[in-house]
Design an enzyme around this catalytic site. Structure first.
Site, mmCIF file in Angstrom:
data_model
loop_
_atom_site.group_PDB
_atom_site.id
_atom_site.type_symbol
_atom_site.label_atom_id
_atom_site.label_comp_id
_atom_site.label_asym_id
_atom_site.label_seq_id
_atom_site.Cartn_x
_atom_site.Cartn_y
_atom_site.Cartn_z
ATOM 1 N N THR A 1 4.289 2.527 5.647
ATOM 2 C CA THR A 1 2.872 2.131 5.743
ATOM 3 C C THR A 1 2.163 3.049 6.726
ATOM 4 O OG1 THR A 1 1.313 0.460 6.556
ATOM 5 C CG2 THR A 1 3.535 0.273 7.380
ATOM 6 N N ARG B 1 0.808 -4.885 -5.641
ATOM 7 C CA ARG B 1 1.056 -6.148 -4.965
ATOM 8 C C ARG B 1 1.386 -7.150 -6.066
ATOM 9 N NH1 ARG B 1 -2.973 -3.643 -1.407
ATOM 10 N NH2 ARG B 1 -1.842 -3.192 0.505
ATOM 11 N N ARG C 1 -25.070 6.915 12.647
ATOM 12 C CA ARG C 1 -24.548 6.806 11.279
ATOM 13 C C ARG C 1 -23.114 6.283 11.326
ATOM 14 N NH1 ARG C 1 -29.134 7.708 10.536
ATOM 15 N NH2 ARG C 1 -30.125 9.315 9.257
ATOM 16 N N ARG D 1 -5.572 -1.940 8.872
ATOM 17 C CA ARG D 1 -5.608 -3.409 8.692
ATOM 18 C C ARG D 1 -5.936 -4.067 10.022
ATOM 19 N NH1 ARG D 1 -3.210 -6.051 4.080
ATOM 20 N NH2 ARG D 1 -1.987 -4.207 3.683
ATOM 21 N N VAL E 1 16.819 8.497 -1.320
ATOM 22 C CA VAL E 1 17.632 7.389 -1.844
ATOM 23 C C VAL E 1 18.417 7.877 -3.064
ATOM 24 C CG1 VAL E 1 17.531 5.128 -2.999
ATOM 25 C CG2 VAL E 1 16.118 5.546 -0.974
ATOM 26 N N ASP F 1 2.332 -0.678 11.731
ATOM 27 C CA ASP F 1 2.288 -2.057 12.247
ATOM 28 C C ASP F 1 3.565 -2.860 11.978
ATOM 29 O OD1 ASP F 1 1.980 -2.249 9.529
ATOM 30 O OD2 ASP F 1 0.316 -3.665 9.588
ATOM 31 N N ARG G 1 19.179 10.966 -4.146
ATOM 32 C CA ARG G 1 20.180 12.033 -3.945
ATOM 33 C C ARG G 1 21.336 11.566 -3.068
ATOM 34 N NH1 ARG G 1 16.800 17.468 -4.655
ATOM 35 N NH2 ARG G 1 16.292 17.075 -6.839
ATOM 36 N N ASP H 1 5.831 -5.262 5.913
ATOM 37 C CA ASP H 1 6.400 -6.578 6.225
ATOM 38 C C ASP H 1 6.428 -7.525 5.022
ATOM 39 O OD1 ASP H 1 7.038 -6.034 8.828
ATOM 40 O OD2 ASP H 1 5.255 -6.975 9.694
ATOM 41 N N ASP I 1 -0.131 2.198 8.569
ATOM 42 C CA ASP I 1 -0.672 1.392 9.671
ATOM 43 C C ASP I 1 0.176 1.389 10.954
ATOM 44 O OD1 ASP I 1 -2.603 0.691 7.812
ATOM 45 O OD2 ASP I 1 -1.654 -1.224 7.322
ATOM 46 N N GLY J 1 0.832 -1.213 0.000
ATOM 47 C CA GLY J 1 0.000 0.000 0.000
ATOM 48 C C GLY J 1 0.861 1.255 0.000
ATOM 49 N N HIS K 1 -9.726 5.282 1.709
ATOM 50 C CA HIS K 1 -8.420 5.551 1.093
ATOM 51 C C HIS K 1 -7.982 7.005 1.135
ATOM 52 C CE1 HIS K 1 -9.099 1.470 -0.351
ATOM 53 N NE2 HIS K 1 -7.779 1.403 -0.436
HETATM 54 P P1 ADP Z 1 3.163 -4.742 2.702
HETATM 55 O O1 ADP Z 1 4.537 -4.714 2.138
HETATM 56 O O2 ADP Z 1 2.582 -3.383 2.868
HETATM 57 O O3 ADP Z 1 3.079 -5.613 3.943
HETATM 58 P P2 ADP Z 1 1.906 -6.882 1.177
HETATM 59 O O4 ADP Z 1 1.828 -7.808 2.325
HETATM 60 O O5 ADP Z 1 0.735 -6.782 0.264
HETATM 61 O O6 ADP Z 1 2.178 -5.380 1.618
HETATM 62 O O7 ADP Z 1 3.192 -7.288 0.340
HETATM 63 C C1 ADP Z 1 3.610 -6.533 -0.781
HETATM 64 C C2 ADP Z 1 4.276 -7.434 -1.781
HETATM 65 O O8 ADP Z 1 5.453 -8.031 -1.196
HETATM 66 C C3 ADP Z 1 3.458 -8.636 -2.230
HETATM 67 O O9 ADP Z 1 2.536 -8.324 -3.243
HETATM 68 C C4 ADP Z 1 4.537 -9.565 -2.759
HETATM 69 O O10 ADP Z 1 4.976 -9.159 -4.026
HETATM 70 C C5 ADP Z 1 5.677 -9.305 -1.746
HETATM 71 N N1 ADP Z 1 5.618 -10.350 -0.709
HETATM 72 C C6 ADP Z 1 4.692 -10.503 0.260
HETATM 73 N N2 ADP Z 1 4.921 -11.608 0.990
HETATM 74 C C7 ADP Z 1 6.022 -12.182 0.457
HETATM 75 C C8 ADP Z 1 6.755 -13.382 0.737
HETATM 76 N N3 ADP Z 1 6.403 -14.204 1.725
HETATM 77 N N4 ADP Z 1 7.834 -13.650 -0.031
HETATM 78 C C9 ADP Z 1 8.193 -12.821 -1.027
HETATM 79 N N5 ADP Z 1 7.536 -11.707 -1.357
HETATM 80 C C10 ADP Z 1 6.464 -11.379 -0.630
HETATM 81 O O1 F6P Z 2 -1.714 -1.164 4.686
HETATM 82 C C1 F6P Z 2 -2.332 0.029 4.337
HETATM 83 C C2 F6P Z 2 -3.817 -0.180 4.123
HETATM 84 O O2 F6P Z 2 -4.404 1.066 3.760
HETATM 85 C C3 F6P Z 2 -4.558 -0.792 5.313
HETATM 86 O O3 F6P Z 2 -4.825 0.146 6.321
HETATM 87 C C4 F6P Z 2 -5.779 -1.351 4.637
HETATM 88 O O4 F6P Z 2 -6.270 -2.461 5.352
HETATM 89 C C5 F6P Z 2 -5.262 -1.795 3.283
HETATM 90 O O5 F6P Z 2 -4.045 -1.106 3.067
HETATM 91 C C6 F6P Z 2 -6.194 -1.516 2.147
HETATM 92 O O6 F6P Z 2 -5.648 -2.060 1.003
HETATM 93 P P1 F6P Z 2 -6.184 -1.735 -0.463
HETATM 94 O O7 F6P Z 2 -5.555 -0.439 -0.891
HETATM 95 O O8 F6P Z 2 -5.695 -2.862 -1.282
HETATM 96 O O9 F6P Z 2 -7.665 -1.617 -0.395
#
Ligand code: ADP
Ligand code: F6P
Length: 324
Positions: free
Chosen positions: A129, A76, A248, A175, A27, A133, A29, A107, A131, A15, A254
């Protein structure tokens, strides 16, 4: 002696988050300052596999520090989770002379960086991110902007909530993490903050609290709901039925991911991007940059991914105290 890094690649993955552009700029510069060439990889690991790679100069990152989103685009990439995708990614890096890679993301993205490091591409992750997290770091790029965006929206919802004497449930992103909800709840003076880490599904307590506050003359009742708790619309219906108070739900969505980054996001993203380049230049690999005790440190990716963190109990307890 380590072979000197000649070309650094940079990509954003997962995201997007406000401040990612400031990290990309840093990065580019910082690398150029050290005599290292830079290539931008577009659309995360997808762009790596598809060789969507561009040369970056100092000018390529002019006028981006104030912009939301990421000029390198993000995506992704399910293919990159598989070993074959990772082999291909490492081969593409080799073909383009990319001997160091900065991965700005969360992560999931760092697992991809780890896979490339195992295949001989030096990698450093930068936590990006909204989040907050990522366990190894006290700050992730985008959080401050997202919280401020949500806070401003919640202030507006509060105005109309008061005018109509309603209950408003406002759902924020995160999330499975409740950091955005906790910060907004405190900053907006919410009556209730429901976060994944602490919520016990006791809706009756909320209903009783609404009825009690209503009796005391409270004009509105603001509930900040973390995305992970979910079902804000269903909760609104049940609360209205049980309390008789019009209710409500507003899901901010987003909007929290966009907008011009705050100064905090721009500065921390710049420092993290610069630190990532210094790490690669010193021969480091398989590291994540982290913000700790007001400074910048780095961890082994495996070690970092094994860490856990919880929300700040003091902030949480204090938020309950102030909402009484
Ligand atoms: P974030 O990096 O924000 O946690 P995602 O979990 O969607 O977001 O991961 C982003 C991208 O990182 C994934 O679409 C994939 O290309 C790569 N990725 C995620 N998990 C793995 C994994 N276990 N091994 C290798 N690449 C991964
Ligand atoms: O990780 C960032 C985030 O905005 C989360 O807070 C949310 O759960 C998720 O991404 C939404 O993902 P997408 O943009 O794929 O709807």
């Amino acid at each position: 002696m380590e072979k000197k890094i000649q070309t650094i690649g940079v990509l954003t993955s997962g995201g997007d988050a406000p401040g990612m552009n400031a990290a990309i700029r840093a990065v580019v510069r910082s690398a150029l300052d050290l005599g290292i060439q830079v290539k931008g990889i577009r659309r995360g690991y997808n762009g790596l596999l598809e060789e969507d790679i561009i040369d970056m100069e100092s000018k390529s990152v002019s006028e981006i520090i104030q912009k939301g989103g990421t000029v390198l685009y993000t995506a992704r990439c399910p293919e990159f989770v598989k070993p074959e995708g990772q082999d291909k990614g490492a081969a593409v890096c080799k073909k383009h002379g990319i001997d160091g890679l900065v991965v700005i993301g969360g992560d999931g993205s760092f697992k991809g960086a780890q896979a490339l490091a195992r295949r001989g591409v030096n990698t450093v992750g930068v936590p990006g991110t909204i989040d907050l997290d990522i366990s190894c770091t006290e700050y992730t790029i985008g959080f401050d902007t997202a919280v401020n965006t949500a806070m401003q929206t919640i202030d507006k919802v509060r105005d109309t909530s008061t005018s109509h004497e309603r209950c408003s449930i406002i759902e924020v992103m995160g999330r499975n993490a409740g950091y955005i909800a906790l910060w907004c709840g405190i900053a907006n003076g919410a009556e209730d903050i429901l976060i994944t880490e602490r919520y016990d599904n006791d809706e009756q307590r909320i209903i009783n609290s609404i009825i009690e506050k209503r009796k005391k003359g409270k004009k509105h009742y603001i509930i900040i709901n973390a995305e992970g708790v979910g079902d804000s619309n269903g909760m609104a219906k049940r609360i209205e039925a049980a309390t008789g108070m019009e209710t409500r739900a507003t899901i901010i969505g987003h909007a929290q991911r966009g907008g011009s980054p705050t100064a905090r996001d721009r500065v921390i993203a710049s420092a993290m991007g610069s630190k990532a380049v210094d790490l690669l230049a010193s021969g480091a690999s398989n590291r994540i940059v982290a913000y700790k005790n007001g400074g910048y440190v780095d961890y082994d990716i495996e070690e970092a991914l094994a860490m856990t963190k919880d929300i700040d109990q003091y902030l949480y307890d204090m938020s309950i105290r102030l909402s009484r």
